[in-house]
Each structure stands twice: as C-alpha cells, then as structure tokens.
Design an enzyme around this catalytic site. Structure first.
Site, PDB file in Angstrom:
ATOM      1  N   HIS A  35       0.826  -1.207   0.000  1.00  0.00           N
ATOM      2  CA  HIS A  35       0.000   0.000   0.000  1.00  0.00           C
ATOM      3  C   HIS A  35       0.864   1.263   0.000  1.00  0.00           C
ATOM      4  O   HIS A  35       0.545   2.257  -0.678  1.00  0.00           O
ATOM      5  CB  HIS A  35      -0.914  -0.019   1.227  1.00  0.00           C
ATOM      6  CG  HIS A  35      -1.715   1.225   1.397  1.00  0.00           C
ATOM      7  ND1 HIS A  35      -1.397   2.189   2.328  1.00  0.00           N
ATOM      8  CD2 HIS A  35      -2.814   1.679   0.747  1.00  0.00           C
ATOM      9  CE1 HIS A  35      -2.269   3.180   2.254  1.00  0.00           C
ATOM     10  NE2 HIS A  35      -3.138   2.899   1.314  1.00  0.00           N
ATOM     11  N   GLU A  38       1.958   1.930  -3.445  1.00  0.00           N
ATOM     12  CA  GLU A  38       0.848   2.500  -4.227  1.00  0.00           C
ATOM     13  C   GLU A  38       0.824   4.019  -4.078  1.00  0.00           C
ATOM     14  O   GLU A  38       0.664   4.754  -5.061  1.00  0.00           O
ATOM     15  CB  GLU A  38      -0.469   1.888  -3.768  1.00  0.00           C
ATOM     16  CG  GLU A  38      -1.695   2.476  -4.435  1.00  0.00           C
ATOM     17  CD  GLU A  38      -2.888   2.550  -3.524  1.00  0.00           C
ATOM     18  OE1 GLU A  38      -3.525   3.631  -3.448  1.00  0.00           O
ATOM     19  OE2 GLU A  38      -3.202   1.542  -2.857  1.00  0.00           O
ATOM     20  N   HIS A  39       0.985   4.503  -2.849  1.00  0.00           N
ATOM     21  CA  HIS A  39       1.014   5.950  -2.613  1.00  0.00           C
ATOM     22  C   HIS A  39       2.214   6.598  -3.298  1.00  0.00           C
ATOM     23  O   HIS A  39       2.083   7.632  -3.967  1.00  0.00           O
ATOM     24  CB  HIS A  39       1.100   6.232  -1.110  1.00  0.00           C
ATOM     25  CG  HIS A  39      -0.217   6.215  -0.415  1.00  0.00           C
ATOM     26  ND1 HIS A  39      -0.694   7.266   0.327  1.00  0.00           N
ATOM     27  CD2 HIS A  39      -1.185   5.251  -0.338  1.00  0.00           C
ATOM     28  CE1 HIS A  39      -1.878   6.975   0.844  1.00  0.00           C
ATOM     29  NE2 HIS A  39      -2.186   5.745   0.455  1.00  0.00           N
ATOM     30  N   GLU A 115      -4.495   7.949   7.390  1.00  0.00           N
ATOM     31  CA  GLU A 115      -5.405   6.953   6.814  1.00  0.00           C
ATOM     32  C   GLU A 115      -5.669   5.827   7.817  1.00  0.00           C
ATOM     33  O   GLU A 115      -6.797   5.352   7.961  1.00  0.00           O
ATOM     34  CB  GLU A 115      -4.812   6.400   5.519  1.00  0.00           C
ATOM     35  CG  GLU A 115      -5.766   5.562   4.698  1.00  0.00           C
ATOM     36  CD  GLU A 115      -5.188   5.150   3.356  1.00  0.00           C
ATOM     37  OE1 GLU A 115      -5.881   4.413   2.632  1.00  0.00           O
ATOM     38  OE2 GLU A 115      -4.049   5.552   3.028  1.00  0.00           O
TER      39      GLU A 115
END
Length: 398
Positions: A35, A38-39, A115
């Site tokens: 993840h 991905e950022h 997040e």
C-alpha cells in the site's frame, strides 16, 4: 506485460496496470509496504512532479487512481477515448519512472498514518480489521495499511526491495476496456527505474487459516458493531456460484432473510448484510451488523436464530429463483461500466489466466440447484464461527 483488451461502444475508456501482489505477500517485516508503494508511485517521476501527474489527467477531464488489495494492486485511468494516448503516458510513467523520493517518502508517512487513524476511528472499518486479525492468523488477516510502527520504520530502500521482488514486468497485466482500446499498443517500454533491485521472484507460500472465537473490543461509542463469520472455500471452488446465490437470498439484499427479519420485523438495526469473501487460498461467509450497545446480545441471538433456521430448512425453490434473477440483473448492470469490466478482466487474468465471460458465469448461476445450495449451507458450522464485537459492551455469548 500481458495486454488484455475489450472493445466496447463507449465514449470513455478505462485502462489499468495490475501487479499480482498485495498485502498477503508481505512478511512480518513488510506490513503495509504494498500500500505504501501504491502511494509513492504518485509522488513524482523522472518526467513529472506529483502536481504535474494530477494536472496532466485533470486537464483531460479524467481520473487517475489506484488501490491495494490482499492479492493484487491496481493503478488505473478513466478518460474519454480520444485521450487514451495522453492519459496512458501518465499511467506508464508512474509505473516505470517513479523516483521514490526520500523526502516525499517521509512526508507520505504522515498521510498513511492519518489513513490508519481514519480507519481506526470508523467503527465499521475498525471492527472488520479486528475480526480479520483475530480470525485469520496468516497474512490474509493482516491490515493492508500496515501499522503505524511499520510505516514509520520504512526507508526508501525497503520500498525499492519490495518493488524489485514483486513489480516484475513479465507478470504485470494491462487491462483496457472501452472505445478504441483495440487501436492502441499500450507500450510501457522495457526499462524500469528500480531495475537494479529486481531479483528472482521469491517463493511466497500463501496460506489461509481460520479460527473460531469471540472477541469483545470495548469502546465508548453509541453502537455495538458486529462482524461474524465462518470458513468456506477458495475462489477456485465451483461451489462459489451456489454461495453467491445463498448470500443473495440470506443477507445481501433488502428482501433477504436477515434484512427482513432483523431490521424490518424486529427493528434491531439500521444496517445488516452478509457477504462471501473468497481468496486464492480460502474464503469466508460473513455477516455485518450494528445496533445499540444494550441490544448487542439480542442482535447476535437473532442472527443465530436465522442461521439455525437456514441450517434446518435450507432455501425454498422460490428464494433460489429470485436469487438467480437478482444476480443476473445486478451482474449485468455492474458491467455496464468500462471501469468495472477493466477490473474484472485484470482480476480474471490474475486468477484464471484469461477473462471469464459474463455468459459463462450466468450459465453457471442458472444451473445452480437446491442441492448445490445445501452443500454450502452444510459448511456453515455454527460451532466454528468467529464473532468480533466493538462497542460499549462487556461481553457477548454465542
């Protein structure tokens, strides 16, 4: 890269680049890395700053985004078909030329921690995360976002090593759906910014395990949020068609047993639904609900009663036929979107090697019998359920 196309008579097109690796592929020292990457791929390339990545898509009226799941990661664009070449250039750029800038990496840690905070503050998300961690002791149960401790510890080298292990061009899939996608070659070139980190793909032995139990997480909020479920089978099991229909009839629609009995008749909750979650190595039948703290046990007892009734009586022929009609209608409508078909094409290719046609799936659905449904019901073992409750509750009984 494998390139898969479906031409549709649409004014728009959706194109994605998918990597067959997600959070389940992470070891204990890599939680949240899929993840995090991905950022970071949106934080600047050799050709574009992070502002230019957004601006180059915005000026086309398009969308560029990404998501990380348990078993794959996807990056995609949605634009008018005339803008495919310009938009795909941006998409290919972030995959092949991102620099993973160390300064931007430190800044992005704060974004991901927020997040995580947002997930923890949302009871729906928090109870599901807790359920997964407690019910699934393998990597399939670990949080996709990772933990704050993991995120704060990562360096640029950690991300690059993960990229070198799993972002292998020969295993990536380009999925393109919509007008004119058959006229574009979708070439991303043969050089990636992390080439020096590429290594033989490690042998990752994915395992799915499920354990029963009851968890109560005390939190001073107005409602008790409940997730419960039991183990089923993997996405490769043909019983998945029967499971989908059983789920539809039992808890996935407004006319389902759970919704009608527990919300409409007993007024125990605002939202209640069931779900079937299948992975490559295993799967689950799940139920989600929330109610006032003082009615938590009443809610759980009511759900158990409906499960016991299902185990005793099964589905009726009418319920099965209605579930088939519901599935076929909903499935066809969901695939009106070029984005939905694009994602389906990519995931089908990762799981099965090629696109599984809508006609094939609907044919399998229409052939499901009551005996097939009963085989799935027989797997719903109330003695092997896992129940997680988050709220101002001291204890619950199952």
């Amino acid at each position: 890269m494998k390139i898969k196309r479906i031409k549709k008579d649409t004014k728009s097109a959706s194109v994605g680049i998918f990597v067959p690796a997600g959070s389940a592929f992470e070891n204990e020292k890599e939680r949240g890395l899929a993840h995090f990457i991905e950022h970071m791929l949106f934080k600047g390339t050799k050709r574009r700053s992070y502002k230019e990545i957004a601006a180059d898509i915005d000026k086309l009226g398009g969308v560029i985004n990404a998501f990380t799941s348990t078993e794959y990661t996807g990056f995609y664009i949605k634009v008018l078909k005339d803008y495919i070449p310009m938009a795909f250039d941006v998409l290919a750029d972030i995959i092949t030329n991102s620099v993973i800038d160390a300064v931007e990496l430190e800044k992005e840690k704060g974004v991901i921690i927020e997040e995580i905070n947002m997930t923890n503050d949302n009871p729906d998300d928090a109870v599901y995360e807790a359920f997964l961690e407690n019910a699934i002791p393998t990597s399939f149960g670990k949080p996709i976002l990772g933990t704050k401790e993991h995120i704060l510890s990562y360096t640029r080298e950690d991300l690059l090593r993960f990229l070198g292990k799993f972002y292998r061009p020969e295993e990536m899939i380009i999925s393109a759906v919509g007008g004119d996608v058959d006229r574009f070659d979708f070439d991303v070139g043969d050089r990636f910014f992390f080439d020096e980190y590429v290594q033989p793909r490690p042998e990752v032995e994915l395992r799915f395990e499920f354990k029963s139990g009851v968890d109560v997480i005390e939190r001073d909020i107005a409602q008790a949020n409940v997730v419960m479920g039991c183990e089923l089978f993997s996405v490769y099991d043909d019983r998945k068609y029967a499971a989908s229909l059983l789920n539809s009839s039992f808890g996935a629609t407004m006319s389902s047993r759970l919704f009608q009995s527990i919300r409409e008749e007993k007024s125990l909750c605002y939202s209640i639904y069931s779900s079937v979650k299948l992975y490559s190595k295993g799967g689950m039948f799940l139920i989600f609900a929330a109610t006032s703290n003082d009615r938590a046990q009443h809610l759980i007892d009511a759900i158990r009663y409906e499960l016991e009734k299902l185990k005793k009586d099964g589905l009726t022929k009418e319920e099965l036929e209605n579930a088939k009609t519901n599935f076929n209608g909903g499935y066809a409508l969901s695939l009106e979107s070029s984005y939905s078909v694009m994602v389906k094409q990519a995931i089908d290719t990762i799981l099965y090697g090629d696109y599984v046609s809508e006609d094939y799936i609907m044919d399998r659905i229409n052939k499901v019998s009551l005996d097939d449904i009963q085989q799935v019901i027989d797997l719903i073992d109330l003695n092997r359920f896992h129940i997680t409750c988050l709220g101002n509750v001291k204890s619950i009984n199952w």
